[in-house]
Design a protein around this motif. Structure first.
Motif, mmCIF file in Angstrom:
data_model
loop_
_atom_site.group_PDB
_atom_site.id
_atom_site.type_symbol
_atom_site.label_atom_id
_atom_site.label_comp_id
_atom_site.label_asym_id
_atom_site.label_seq_id
_atom_site.Cartn_x
_atom_site.Cartn_y
_atom_site.Cartn_z
ATOM 1 N N ARG A 82 -34.953 -6.530 4.500
ATOM 2 C CA ARG A 82 -33.647 -5.942 4.825
ATOM 3 C C ARG A 82 -32.894 -6.846 5.790
ATOM 4 N NH1 ARG A 82 -35.319 -3.354 1.131
ATOM 5 N NH2 ARG A 82 -35.710 -1.108 1.068
ATOM 6 N N ALA A 84 -31.287 -6.175 8.439
ATOM 7 C CA ALA A 84 -31.081 -5.101 9.416
ATOM 8 C C ALA A 84 -31.267 -5.683 10.804
ATOM 9 C CB ALA A 84 -32.063 -3.965 9.172
ATOM 10 N N TRP A 103 -35.672 3.796 16.166
ATOM 11 C CA TRP A 103 -35.077 2.536 15.715
ATOM 12 C C TRP A 103 -33.663 2.847 15.255
ATOM 13 C CZ3 TRP A 103 -36.735 -2.567 14.161
ATOM 14 C CH2 TRP A 103 -35.994 -3.177 13.152
ATOM 15 N N ALA A 105 -30.358 0.460 13.598
ATOM 16 C CA ALA A 105 -29.972 -0.897 13.199
ATOM 17 C C ALA A 105 -28.698 -0.854 12.385
ATOM 18 C CB ALA A 105 -31.087 -1.536 12.370
ATOM 19 N N GLN A 107 -27.210 -2.490 9.060
ATOM 20 C CA GLN A 107 -27.687 -3.205 7.872
ATOM 21 C C GLN A 107 -26.475 -3.651 7.067
ATOM 22 O OE1 GLN A 107 -30.647 -2.733 3.997
ATOM 23 N NE2 GLN A 107 -30.979 -1.398 5.756
ATOM 24 N N HIS A 118 -39.345 -0.946 -1.596
ATOM 25 C CA HIS A 118 -40.586 -0.815 -0.816
ATOM 26 C C HIS A 118 -40.718 0.639 -0.360
ATOM 27 C CE1 HIS A 118 -38.263 -1.973 3.164
ATOM 28 N NE2 HIS A 118 -38.171 -0.690 2.926
ATOM 29 N N HIS A 120 -42.689 3.069 3.006
ATOM 30 C CA HIS A 120 -43.414 3.045 4.286
ATOM 31 C C HIS A 120 -43.512 4.464 4.806
ATOM 32 C CE1 HIS A 120 -39.197 3.042 5.477
ATOM 33 N NE2 HIS A 120 -39.039 1.860 4.933
ATOM 34 N N ARG A 126 -29.790 6.790 6.471
ATOM 35 C CA ARG A 126 -28.615 5.914 6.580
ATOM 36 C C ARG A 126 -27.448 6.782 7.007
ATOM 37 N NH1 ARG A 126 -32.432 2.806 5.593
ATOM 38 N NH2 ARG A 126 -33.717 3.598 3.911
ATOM 39 N N HIS A 159 -37.798 2.943 -2.056
ATOM 40 C CA HIS A 159 -36.350 2.794 -1.906
ATOM 41 C C HIS A 159 -35.929 1.333 -1.862
ATOM 42 C CE1 HIS A 159 -38.148 2.844 2.089
ATOM 43 N NE2 HIS A 159 -37.133 2.107 2.521
ATOM 44 N N HIS A 161 -31.840 -0.971 -1.943
ATOM 45 C CA HIS A 161 -30.387 -0.784 -1.843
ATOM 46 C C HIS A 161 -29.686 -1.860 -2.671
ATOM 47 C CE1 HIS A 161 -31.936 1.431 1.538
ATOM 48 N NE2 HIS A 161 -32.110 0.364 2.288
ATOM 49 N N ASP A 173 -28.963 2.343 10.035
ATOM 50 C CA ASP A 173 -30.256 2.929 9.695
ATOM 51 C C ASP A 173 -30.844 3.546 10.951
ATOM 52 O OD1 ASP A 173 -30.436 1.667 7.061
ATOM 53 O OD2 ASP A 173 -30.903 -0.189 8.128
ATOM 54 N N LEU A 175 -34.661 5.114 12.078
ATOM 55 C CA LEU A 175 -36.059 5.322 11.668
ATOM 56 C C LEU A 175 -36.896 5.662 12.894
ATOM 57 C CD1 LEU A 175 -34.978 2.669 9.757
ATOM 58 C CD2 LEU A 175 -37.240 3.021 8.773
HETATM 59 O O1 GTQ Z 1 -33.414 0.025 4.619
HETATM 60 O O2 GTQ Z 1 -35.463 0.290 4.032
HETATM 61 O O3 GTQ Z 1 -33.303 -0.836 9.409
HETATM 62 O O4 GTQ Z 1 -37.333 -0.317 5.786
HETATM 63 C C1 GTQ Z 1 -35.610 -0.906 8.909
HETATM 64 C C2 GTQ Z 1 -36.631 -0.776 7.969
HETATM 65 C C3 GTQ Z 1 -34.016 -0.419 7.208
HETATM 66 C C4 GTQ Z 1 -34.628 0.044 4.888
HETATM 67 C C5 GTQ Z 1 -34.308 -0.728 8.520
HETATM 68 C C6 GTQ Z 1 -36.343 -0.465 6.661
HETATM 69 C C7 GTQ Z 1 -35.023 -0.283 6.272
#
Ligand code: GTQ
Ligand code: FE2
Length: 370
Positions: A82, A84, A103, A105, A107, A118, A120, A126, A159, A161, A173, A175
């Motif tokens: 990403r 990000a 977290w 960020a 993006q 991926h 996790h 978002r 997911h 994008h 984002d 998380l």
């Molecule tokens: O968009 O899947 O800011 O996996 C950090 C980890 C975004 C994402 C982030 C992530 C993603």
């Protein structure tokens, strides 16, 4: 022969004199990897939370300009996953942690770019403050992203994008990466390298099934995993809900959280609980001339100004904030917002974690109880 150790200062009363024997005792602790409570208690058991995180504001115009530069210079693809760029709280040692648990960020995706598939264990969402044109595909369901939309996506769902337009797009984002990092709970898997779908429907399958107010589908699709099954909370609904609250208030019905302060929480349509197990998300609208009552909560939050201009006070510091700006409220620091012309805020917090553990405390309109 013993090397000298520095005996840590203790707050405890009646501490023994710093004799060679005491020196040797502390040496013994050190070589056996032991630490006594009496030197640490002030830090470990303070009367109330003293977050290492600091209140801080990140200006959207600076964030956006840097994300744009990253868009020119840094490719997005397998491995890095990403484009990000995370907020790093000045109190948290340069780590990419907005707060001890959260977290946040920005993006950025260029026209035609794909962020690979991926999954996790971290729970994610978002939120879009400007722009459109990216579809986030969650377990094969393409979900459009536009200004004001909130798009939660619980852990362990595949997911990726895709920006299918001719314009770049940025969003934020959120998380629970720092929380899962601190608790050693993280798992991660790469998905297939191929782009799974280039469909770009107006509404996702999740919305067609779940986004009808008060109507629960009697579906044969078994629920999978945790978190809300609804993958998009659209701006038109959020905006309408807040407009209605303020209009009701103006008509003499005291429905708002406090005068001039309308708010909604994004919830799981099945039971009204938080959208994600570790993250609460809300949207707050302050009518012109509103100042909120000071609020203090256990747990931390990140806020983004969606519209308008406001003055925010966190602890002893005050900032002017405008559209897109992000700021952090650490645990137990008093927070107030005031606006002349009206302001809209998106906010997310780690409150569900504390609620589930019975550690939540919240003071807004009441005085502290014991
Ligand atoms: O968009 O899947 O800011 O996996 C950090 C980890 C975004 C994402 C982030 C992530 C993603
Ligand atoms: Fe991800």
């Amino acid at each position: 022969m013993t090397t000298p150790v520095t005996i840590p200062v203790s707050d405890a009363p009646d501490q023994p004199a710093r004799t060679p024997e005491l020196e040797a005792l502390y040496q013994g602790f050190e070589s056996e990897l032991l630490v006594p409570l009496w030197t640490e208690i002030g830090d470990l058991m303070p009367p109330e939370p003293r977050s290492k995180a600091q209140a801080h504001v990140w200006q959207w115009k600076n964030l956006y300009a840097l994300a744009e530069q990253a868009g020119d210079l840094v490719p997005v693809g397998r491995g890095g996953e990403r484009r990000a760029i995370a907020l790093a709280n000045p109190g948290l040692g340069g780590r990419p942690f907005a707060t001890p648990t959260l977290w946040a960020a920005i993006q950025y995706l260029n026209p035609g770019e794909d962020a690979p598939v991926h999954r996790h264990t971290q729970h994610a969402f978002r939120f879009v403050v400007e722009g459109e044109g990216v579809w986030t595909v969650v377990n094969g369901d393409p979900v459009a992203m536009r200004r004001g939309d909130f798009l939660p996506q619980a852990g362990w769902n595949w997911h990726g994008h895709h920006n299918i337009t001719d314009r770049p797009m940025a969003w934020i984002d959120g998380l629970d990466i720092p929380f899962q990092y601190a608790t050693d709970a993280t798992f991660f898997q790469f998905g297939p390298d191929e782009v799974e779908t280039r469909e770009a429907p107006e509404r996702s399958r999740s919305e067609r099934l779940w986004a009808h107010p008060g109507l629960r589908p009697l579906t044969r699709i078994a629920p999978t995993g945790v978190g809300t099954p609804l993958l998009a909370y659209r701006w038109e609904h959020t905006d309408r809900a807040l407009t209605d609250q303020l209009e009701l208030e103006a008509e003499g019905h005291p429905v708002t959280l406090e005068p001039g302060h309308a708010a909604i929480r994004y919830t799981d349509p099945r039971d009204g609980s938080d959208v994600l197990p570790t993250i609460r998300a809300e949207f707050h609208r302050l009518a012109p001339g509103t100042r909120t009552a000071p609020a203090r909560e256990v747990g931390s939050s990140v806020h983004q100004v969606f519209d308008g201009i406001a003055e925010i006070t966190v602890g002893a510091r005050t900032w002017q904030v405008a559209r897109g700006d992000l700021f952090v409220v650490p645990s137990w620091q008093p927070f107030t917002a005031a606006t002349e012309g009206g302001a809209d805020f998106f906010r997310f917090s780690d409150t569900p974690v504390f609620e589930r553990l019975g550690l939540d405390r919240d003071i807004r309109f009441t005085q502290q109880e014991d």
